[in-house]
Write a protein that holds these residues in place. Structure first.
Motif, PDB file in Angstrom:
ATOM      1  N   GLN A 108       0.812  -1.213   0.000  1.00 47.66           N
ATOM      2  CA  GLN A 108       0.000   0.000   0.000  1.00 47.66           C
ATOM      3  C   GLN A 108       0.849   1.268   0.000  1.00 47.66           C
ATOM      4  OE1 GLN A 108      -3.345  -0.109  -0.182  1.00 47.66           O
ATOM      5  NE2 GLN A 108      -3.507  -2.330  -0.012  1.00 47.66           N
ATOM      6  N   LEU A 109       2.020   1.208   0.612  1.00 47.11           N
ATOM      7  CA  LEU A 109       2.826   2.416   0.791  1.00 47.11           C
ATOM      8  C   LEU A 109       3.713   2.733  -0.408  1.00 47.11           C
ATOM      9  CD1 LEU A 109       3.882   2.058   4.535  1.00 47.11           C
ATOM     10  CD2 LEU A 109       2.004   3.403   3.558  1.00 47.11           C
ATOM     11  N   HIS A 110       3.787   1.815  -1.382  1.00 47.88           N
ATOM     12  CA  HIS A 110       4.642   2.054  -2.543  1.00 47.88           C
ATOM     13  C   HIS A 110       3.873   1.751  -3.831  1.00 47.88           C
ATOM     14  CE1 HIS A 110       7.443   1.429   0.828  1.00 47.88           C
ATOM     15  NE2 HIS A 110       8.185   2.337   0.208  1.00 47.88           N
ATOM     16  N   PRO A 111       2.842   2.544  -4.122  1.00 52.94           N
ATOM     17  CA  PRO A 111       2.039   2.291  -5.335  1.00 52.94           C
ATOM     18  C   PRO A 111       2.816   2.593  -6.603  1.00 52.94           C
ATOM     19  CG  PRO A 111       1.413   4.374  -4.342  1.00 52.94           C
ATOM     20  CD  PRO A 111       2.375   3.733  -3.391  1.00 52.94           C
ATOM     21  N   GLY A 112       2.391   1.962  -7.677  1.00 50.40           N
ATOM     22  CA  GLY A 112       2.928   2.270  -8.979  1.00 50.40           C
ATOM     23  C   GLY A 112       2.069   3.308  -9.677  1.00 50.40           C
ATOM     24  N   LEU A 113       2.369   3.545 -10.940  1.00 50.51           N
ATOM     25  CA  LEU A 113       1.690   4.573 -11.722  1.00 50.51           C
ATOM     26  C   LEU A 113       1.278   3.971 -13.056  1.00 50.51           C
ATOM     27  CD1 LEU A 113       1.171   7.673 -11.221  1.00 50.51           C
ATOM     28  CD2 LEU A 113       3.149   8.100 -12.667  1.00 50.51           C
ATOM     29  N   LYS A 114       0.006   4.175 -13.431  1.00 52.41           N
ATOM     30  CA  LYS A 114      -0.442   3.688 -14.732  1.00 52.41           C
ATOM     31  C   LYS A 114      -1.125   4.830 -15.487  1.00 52.41           C
ATOM     32  CE  LYS A 114      -5.162   2.159 -13.604  1.00 52.41           C
ATOM     33  NZ  LYS A 114      -6.145   1.066 -13.702  1.00 52.41           N
ATOM     34  N   ARG A 115      -1.026   4.773 -16.803  1.00 50.34           N
ATOM     35  CA  ARG A 115      -1.681   5.767 -17.652  1.00 50.34           C
ATOM     36  C   ARG A 115      -3.125   5.336 -17.894  1.00 50.34           C
ATOM     37  NH1 ARG A 115       1.052   8.828 -22.738  1.00 50.34           N
ATOM     38  NH2 ARG A 115       2.544   9.146 -21.035  1.00 50.34           N
ATOM     39  N   VAL A 116      -4.054   6.257 -17.620  1.00 48.08           N
ATOM     40  CA  VAL A 116      -5.481   5.966 -17.742  1.00 48.08           C
ATOM     41  C   VAL A 116      -6.016   6.404 -19.098  1.00 48.08           C
ATOM     42  CG1 VAL A 116      -7.756   6.489 -16.776  1.00 48.08           C
ATOM     43  CG2 VAL A 116      -5.808   6.137 -15.256  1.00 48.08           C
ATOM     44  N   ALA A 117      -5.564   7.538 -19.579  1.00 48.83           N
ATOM     45  CA  ALA A 117      -6.073   8.076 -20.845  1.00 48.83           C
ATOM     46  C   ALA A 117      -5.055   9.046 -21.411  1.00 48.83           C
ATOM     47  CB  ALA A 117      -7.409   8.783 -20.634  1.00 48.83           C
ATOM     48  N   SER A 118      -5.128   9.294 -22.710  1.00 44.88           N
ATOM     49  CA  SER A 118      -4.244  10.268 -23.345  1.00 44.88           C
ATOM     50  C   SER A 118      -4.902  10.819 -24.596  1.00 44.88           C
ATOM     51  CB  SER A 118      -2.888   9.647 -23.696  1.00 44.88           C
ATOM     52  OG  SER A 118      -3.041   8.584 -24.611  1.00 44.88           O
ATOM     53  N   VAL A 119      -4.491  12.004 -24.967  1.00 45.68           N
ATOM     54  CA  VAL A 119      -4.988  12.638 -26.185  1.00 45.68           C
ATOM     55  C   VAL A 119      -3.938  13.619 -26.679  1.00 45.68           C
ATOM     56  CG1 VAL A 119      -6.197  14.476 -24.921  1.00 45.68           C
ATOM     57  CG2 VAL A 119      -6.939  13.881 -27.226  1.00 45.68           C
ATOM     58  N   THR A 120      -3.769  13.695 -27.983  1.00 41.92           N
ATOM     59  CA  THR A 120      -2.897  14.688 -28.602  1.00 41.92           C
ATOM     60  C   THR A 120      -3.752  15.629 -29.431  1.00 41.92           C
ATOM     61  OG1 THR A 120      -0.997  13.194 -28.696  1.00 41.92           O
ATOM     62  CG2 THR A 120      -0.966  15.088 -30.181  1.00 41.92           C
ATOM     63  N   LEU A 121      -3.669  16.908 -29.130  1.00 49.94           N
ATOM     64  CA  LEU A 121      -4.437  17.926 -29.839  1.00 49.94           C
ATOM     65  C   LEU A 121      -3.527  18.593 -30.856  1.00 49.94           C
ATOM     66  CD1 LEU A 121      -6.145  19.347 -26.645  1.00 49.94           C
ATOM     67  CD2 LEU A 121      -7.218  17.888 -28.353  1.00 49.94           C
ATOM     68  N   ALA A 122      -3.590  18.090 -32.082  1.00 50.41           N
ATOM     69  CA  ALA A 122      -2.750  18.616 -33.145  1.00 50.41           C
ATOM     70  C   ALA A 122      -3.372  19.884 -33.712  1.00 50.41           C
ATOM     71  CB  ALA A 122      -2.594  17.573 -34.250  1.00 50.41           C
ATOM     72  N   PRO A 123      -2.565  20.732 -34.364  1.00 50.96           N
ATOM     73  CA  PRO A 123      -3.136  21.931 -34.993  1.00 50.96           C
ATOM     74  C   PRO A 123      -4.214  21.553 -35.999  1.00 50.96           C
ATOM     75  CG  PRO A 123      -0.735  22.033 -34.976  1.00 50.96           C
ATOM     76  CD  PRO A 123      -1.111  20.651 -34.532  1.00 50.96           C
ATOM     77  N   ARG A 124      -5.232  22.383 -36.081  1.00 47.30           N
ATOM     78  CA  ARG A 124      -6.341  22.113 -36.986  1.00 47.30           C
ATOM     79  C   ARG A 124      -5.831  21.983 -38.420  1.00 47.30           C
ATOM     80  NH1 ARG A 124     -11.350  22.567 -35.857  1.00 47.30           N
ATOM     81  NH2 ARG A 124     -10.969  23.945 -34.077  1.00 47.30           N
ATOM     82  N   GLY A 125      -6.340  20.979 -39.108  1.00 49.19           N
ATOM     83  CA  GLY A 125      -5.985  20.807 -40.516  1.00 49.19           C
ATOM     84  C   GLY A 125      -4.845  19.849 -40.764  1.00 49.19           C
ATOM     85  N   THR A 126      -4.138  19.396 -39.686  1.00 48.69           N
ATOM     86  CA  THR A 126      -3.033  18.479 -39.907  1.00 48.69           C
ATOM     87  C   THR A 126      -3.493  17.041 -40.026  1.00 48.69           C
ATOM     88  OG1 THR A 126      -2.651  18.125 -37.539  1.00 48.69           O
ATOM     89  CG2 THR A 126      -1.515  19.980 -38.585  1.00 48.69           C
ATOM     90  N   GLY A 127      -4.708  16.765 -39.487  1.00 39.21           N
ATOM     91  CA  GLY A 127      -5.228  15.404 -39.545  1.00 39.21           C
ATOM     92  C   GLY A 127      -4.544  14.443 -38.605  1.00 39.21           C
TER      93      GLY A 127
END
Length: 560
Positions: free
Chosen positions: A535-554
């Motif tokens: 309990q005292l040494h938890p790990g870390l996990k990625r729950v979600a991610s998103v990349t917001l690219a400039p409009r028009g780059t697709g």
């Protein structure tokens, strides 16, 4: 056992290319020194209600350097404390032109990190992040961590806080288990920031903060009737004065640049003090806090910082409200004018940090706008009373519940996004917390800047599972068309633009990260997980991610 003279901290606060500010609380009046890179800086403590604090300003630093530091109290080393097992604390100045990387989140309760605490409140995602940083792995360290409200819970106290309260007063008398005065606030901050892992993280990562309601009390300034109800109690005046005074000491002072501190009236008294004795600013700070509550225009808690091609605006959406019926606003005229002056193009990314989400899920936005209308009398006096009761019962008090303010900011954002206030940024992102679930939404546009809302809440205070279902029903699915119908029934105009969900919701404890990258604005959410029952040494996990690219780059997208 020897008692260390250092009670809390050190906390790395405002840092730029050539300066850094380190905050501490000591057990008694003292001289506090920071040693780094062969140099030394020092400051004397100031006193508030029997507590002792110092803010040491390190100046003349080199940009883009990372330097270990030591902290001395009265000439004796007090940090790092022996046996903690963490890497050296660092002063990391900003590198000129370096793209910003930051972490952010809100809503963090102060309960133990054992099995019992993790069962009721989940793993502290900030602490999990700290342990990952300290492990020496490949996790890139942020330039800044922004805490967007509810750093402490003054109204929903833990067993440890209640034990402290019982030792000094009758906990059955008002305000009961809630905080009463400055001494109790000081202990609550101690509980929040004294865990060794989080303490080490805060000693190294620069931090920026803004309050939300629970830093003072649930629904703080939600309406004029709420404020009058509080002011009629025997205990509220002492509570609000203590809450704002302690917020200035523990949170706000470190938000300020050296130049901004020089313009602060309380800091001017501290800085001007000469002589061997410690200055006590208790009376001056209490008077200031009382005035800030009664006259929000007398002080500004919001602030703005530029990080190369990225601007971060941190907006006070609690204390700066105008609650008078004829001028009701989430931020008053002076605050809105300040915000208007900083909502400008010419940056690659414009980040607007506000504890309350600007773009709620559309269903909930409609419900809040409807509730505001009936609470203001759209359906008559009896319905107005019912609307006010509902508003406070289910927290209908975000930007959507202050339509004039919402529309004014929406107009500013649209002008920036359309290039009417300088070159349009790639992204305008509202960073928020408060709602105890995380999500990403985006305004539906075909040109100009991308306008998004990215919420990270909670860091550690998850909704009960039944409340998760209620939040989802209120916010998504049929809530949108039904909400639109009831809003129109109260003659509330449609929003000036539409938005829809990109990711979420997810209900884990999370700390979000943001990075300005060549491909766009990258955001991801990380949660602590217990590995093998430790309990005292938890790990870390990625729950979600998103990349917001400039409009028009697709190239925009993301994954869960």
């Amino acid at each position: 056992m020897t008692t260390t003279p250092l009670l809390l901290g050190p906390m790395m606060r405002y840092v730029d290319e050539t300066s850094a500010s380190v905050w501490v609380e000591t057990r008694s009046a003292a001289r506090v020194s920071i040693r780094a890179g062969g140099r030394q800086w020092e400051a004397g403590t100031f006193a508030v209600h029997g507590h002792h604090y110092a803010l040491v300003e390190l100046d003349g630093l080199e940009p883009g350097t990372v330097t270990p530091y030591l902290l001395d109290i009265n000439g004796t080393q007090a940090w790092p404390e022996p046996g903690q097992g963490f890497p050296p604390s660092m002063v990391a100045t900003l590198a000129t032109g370096k793209p910003l990387r930051m972490a952010y989140g809100s809503c963090r309760t102060s309960v133990p990190h054992d099995k019992s605490g993790n069962r009721t409140h989940g793993v502290d995602s900030l602490r999990a992040y700290a342990l990952e940083m300290a492990s020496g792995g490949d996790l890139p360290w942020p330039d800044l961590v922004a805490f967007l409200g509810d750093q402490v819970y003054a109204d929903l106290t833990s067993d440890q806080m209640q034990e402290f309260i019982r030792a000094r007063r009758d906990i059955e008398a008002p305000p009961g288990e809630e905080l009463k005065d400055y001494e109790e606030y000081a202990h609550l901050y101690y509980l929040a920031w004294s865990d060794p892992a989080n303490r080490w993280l805060l000693s190294t990562l620069p931090s920026a903060m803004i309050f939300d309601d629970h830093d003072i009390r649930d629904d703080w300034n939600t309406s004029l009737s709420w404020k009058k109800e509080m002011e009629a109690t025997s205990w509220w005046h002492e509570r609000i004065v203590a809450g704002l005074a302690s917020y200035w000491v523990y949170q706000h002072l470190g938000n300020l640049s050296p130049q901004e501190r020089d313009e602060d009236a309380i800091w001017q008294q501290i800085a001007a003090h000469e002589g061997p004795d410690e200055i006590d600013v208790s009376a001056a700070l209490d008077s200031f806090a009382d005035r800030a509550d009664q006259d929000p225009g007398s002080y500004r808690w919001s602030y703005c910082r530029d990080f190369g091609d990225t601007r971060l605006i941190v907006v006070d959406s609690r204390a700066a409200r105008d609650l008078t019926p004829d001028h009701r606003a989430l931020v008053d005229k002076a605050e809105m004018a300040w915000l208007d002056g900083r909502m400008r193009g010419g940056f690659r990314h414009l980040l607007v940090a506000t504890s309350l989400p600007f773009l709620l899920p559309m269903g909930l936005h409609y419900v809040e706008s409807w509730n505001e209308a009936i609470s203001q009398g759209a359906w008559g006096t009896r319905a107005a009373r019912a609307g006010e009761t509902l508003r406070q019962a289910v927290d209908l008090e975000h930007w959507g519940a202050f339509q004039n303010s919402f529309r004014e900011v929406a107009a500013m954002v649209t002008e920036v996004a359309d290039g009417q206030r300088g070159p349009a940024p790639e992204t305008i992102a509202f960073l928020s917390g408060d709602v105890h679930y995380s999500y990403v939404s985006e305004v539906e546009r075909t040109s100009g800047s991308r306008i998004v809302q990215a919420v990270c809440s909670p860091i550690r205070n998850p909704l009960p599972r039944l409340m998760r279902s209620f939040a989802a029903v209120m916010s998504y699915g049929l809530a949108t068309p039904v909400g639109a119908l009831v809003a129109r029934s109260a003659k509330v105009p449609d929003p000036p633009f539409r938005w829809s969900g990109v990711k979420g919701p997810w209900f884990d404890n999370n700390l979000a990260c943001l990075e300005v990258a060549p491909e766009g604005l990258k955001l991801w959410w990380q949660s602590g997980v217990v590995n093998g029952g430790d309990q005292l040494h938890p790990g870390l996990k990625r729950v979600a991610s998103v990349t917001l690219a400039p409009r028009g780059t697709g190239a925009d997208g993301g994954h869960l």
